[in-house]
Design a protein around this motif. Structure first.
Motif, PDB file in Angstrom:
ATOM      1  N   TYR A 128      37.872  98.238 -61.438  1.00 43.84           N
ATOM      2  CA  TYR A 128      37.361  97.086 -62.205  1.00 43.84           C
ATOM      3  C   TYR A 128      37.222  97.436 -63.685  1.00 43.84           C
ATOM      4  CZ  TYR A 128      36.302  94.430 -57.958  1.00 43.84           C
ATOM      5  OH  TYR A 128      36.397  93.728 -56.780  1.00 43.84           O
ATOM      6  N   ILE A 129      36.679  98.629 -63.959  1.00 47.97           N
ATOM      7  CA  ILE A 129      36.467  99.053 -65.347  1.00 47.97           C
ATOM      8  C   ILE A 129      37.806  99.186 -66.071  1.00 47.97           C
ATOM      9  CG2 ILE A 129      35.649 100.957 -66.802  1.00 47.97           C
ATOM     10  CD1 ILE A 129      33.469 101.418 -64.587  1.00 47.97           C
ATOM     11  N   ASP A 130      38.794  99.803 -65.404  1.00 49.69           N
ATOM     12  CA  ASP A 130      40.117  99.988 -66.011  1.00 49.69           C
ATOM     13  C   ASP A 130      40.805  98.655 -66.288  1.00 49.69           C
ATOM     14  OD1 ASP A 130      39.751 102.688 -65.937  1.00 49.69           O
ATOM     15  OD2 ASP A 130      41.052 103.053 -64.199  1.00 49.69           O
ATOM     16  N   ASP A 131      40.477  97.643 -65.460  1.00 45.37           N
ATOM     17  CA  ASP A 131      41.061  96.306 -65.652  1.00 45.37           C
ATOM     18  C   ASP A 131      40.279  95.477 -66.665  1.00 45.37           C
ATOM     19  OD1 ASP A 131      43.044  96.871 -63.853  1.00 45.37           O
ATOM     20  OD2 ASP A 131      42.094  95.850 -62.158  1.00 45.37           O
ATOM     21  N   GLY A 132      39.211  96.085 -67.221  1.00 43.40           N
ATOM     22  CA  GLY A 132      38.398  95.383 -68.205  1.00 43.40           C
ATOM     23  C   GLY A 132      37.488  94.327 -67.614  1.00 43.40           C
ATOM     24  N   GLN A 133      37.167  94.466 -66.322  1.00 39.38           N
ATOM     25  CA  GLN A 133      36.320  93.486 -65.637  1.00 39.38           C
ATOM     26  C   GLN A 133      34.926  94.059 -65.384  1.00 39.38           C
ATOM     27  OE1 GLN A 133      38.186  91.519 -62.211  1.00 39.38           O
ATOM     28  NE2 GLN A 133      40.130  92.448 -62.797  1.00 39.38           N
ATOM     29  N   LEU A 134      33.972  93.157 -65.173  1.00 38.21           N
ATOM     30  CA  LEU A 134      32.635  93.582 -64.787  1.00 38.21           C
ATOM     31  C   LEU A 134      32.662  94.089 -63.345  1.00 38.21           C
ATOM     32  CD1 LEU A 134      30.394  90.701 -66.202  1.00 38.21           C
ATOM     33  CD2 LEU A 134      30.458  93.058 -67.005  1.00 38.21           C
ATOM     34  N   VAL A 135      31.916  95.143 -63.091  1.00 36.85           N
ATOM     35  CA  VAL A 135      31.831  95.665 -61.724  1.00 36.85           C
ATOM     36  C   VAL A 135      30.941  94.731 -60.913  1.00 36.85           C
ATOM     37  CG1 VAL A 135      31.189  97.639 -60.292  1.00 36.85           C
ATOM     38  CG2 VAL A 135      32.102  98.018 -62.589  1.00 36.85           C
ATOM     39  N   PRO A 136      31.446  94.161 -59.799  1.00 40.09           N
ATOM     40  CA  PRO A 136      30.637  93.199 -59.021  1.00 40.09           C
ATOM     41  C   PRO A 136      29.440  93.849 -58.335  1.00 40.09           C
ATOM     42  CG  PRO A 136      32.712  93.669 -57.893  1.00 40.09           C
ATOM     43  CD  PRO A 136      32.782  94.343 -59.228  1.00 40.09           C
ATOM     44  N   ASP A 137      28.448  93.029 -58.021  1.00 42.35           N
ATOM     45  CA  ASP A 137      27.221  93.527 -57.383  1.00 42.35           C
ATOM     46  C   ASP A 137      27.499  94.323 -56.117  1.00 42.35           C
ATOM     47  OD1 ASP A 137      25.457  92.644 -59.250  1.00 42.35           O
ATOM     48  OD2 ASP A 137      24.735  90.918 -58.119  1.00 42.35           O
TER      49      ASP A 137
END
Length: 224
Positions: A54-63
Motif C-alpha cells: 500500500y505504501i509503495d503504491d502511495g495509498q493509505l494503509v487500511p485499518d
C-alpha cells in the motif's frame, strides 16, 4: 495483574516523556505504531509485506492491515506481563478491533491514560521552540532559553529561526485535528470505565512538572 495500557494525549502534552517513565518503572514494552510498522516491513512479516504494498503504491494503509500489525506485535512473548500502546488506536474502528482481539490474545486493555492539557497551553509549549541557524541547537522561549539572550550556547551564533511546523497557526490547526480525532476514543473508553484523565499541566518548573504528572499516573497504575 498485567498493565495493558493505552496512552492518549494531544501533541505537546508530554506523552513521550511519560511513556519512558512508565516503561522504566513497570518494565513493559512501549509499543509505538511507527516503530512496529517499520519493524514489520523490515522483518517482512505477513502484515508488513501487505503494508509495504500500500505504501509503495502511495495509498493509505487500511485499518485491517494496521490492526494486523498491532496483533502481530501483541502476540509476542514480551507483552505477556503488560504493554503500553502509543499511537494506536487512532480511530473508533481501530478501538473496536483492538477490543475484539484482546480476549483472543489474552491481552485485553485494562487502563487508558489520557494526559490532559488545555490547547492554549499546548500552543505555547509547541510554538515556543526556535533553532540556531548555524548549528541546529534547539531552544524554547519559556522552558529553554539561551544562557545569553540572542547567543547560541553551543556555537555562539546569533541567528535563529522557527520551523513552519512550530509556528502558532500551524500548531493550532494540528491540535484541532488531533482533538477531533481523539474525542471519539475518549468517549469510547470512558463508557467502558477504563479512562483516567491526568492533569498534564501541573507546572511548577521545568524539572518538577514531570514527577508531578508521573506520580498521578502511578496512583492509577499501582491500583492495578
Amino acid at each position: 495483574m498485567a498493565i495493558n495500557l493505552i496512552l492518549l494525549g494531544l501533541p505537546g502534552a508530554g506523552k513521550g516523556t511519560q511513556a519512558q517513565v512508565i516503561k522504566d518503572k513497570y518494565n513493559i514494552p512501549h509499543i509505538s505504531t511507527g516503530d512496529i510498522f517499520r519493524a514489520a516491513i523490515q522483518n517482512k512479516t505477513e502484515m508488513g509485506l501487505k503494508a509495504k504494498k500500500y505504501i509503495d503504491d502511495g495509498q493509505l494503509v487500511p485499518d485491517e492491515v494496521v490492526c494486523g500489525i498491532v496483533k502481530e506485535r501483541l502476540s509476542k512473548d514480551d507483552t505477556k506481563n503488560g504493554f503500553m500502546l502509543d499511537g494506536f488506536p487512532r480511530t473508533l474502528d481501530q478501538a473496536k478491533a483492538l477490543e475484539k482481539m484482546g480476549p483472543e490474545l489474552n491481552r485485553s486493555i485494562n487502563v487508558v491514560i489520557n494526559i490532559n492539557v488545555k490547547p492554549d497551553i499546548l500552543v505555547k509549549r509547541l510554538s515556543g521552540r526556535f533553532i540556531c541557524k548555524t548549528c541546529g541547537a534547539s531552544y524554547h522561549k519559556i522552558y529553554k532559553r539561551p544562557k545569553v539572550a540572542g547567543t547560541c550556547d553551543v556555537c555562539g551564533g546569533h541567528e535563529f529561526f522557527q520551523r513552519e511546523d512550530d509556528k502558532p497557526e500551524t500548531v493550532k490547526k494540528r491540535l484541532k485535528v488531533n482533538k477531533k480525532m481523539n474525542a471519539p476514543l475518549i468517549d469510547f473508553y470512558k463508557q467502558r470505565h477504563l479512562l483516567h484523565d491526568i492533569d498534564g499541566h501541573q507546572f511548577v518548573s521545568a524539572d518538577k512538572n514531570i514527577p508531578a504528572v508521573a506520580k498521578d499516573i502511578d496512583n492509577v497504575l499501582d491500583k492495578l
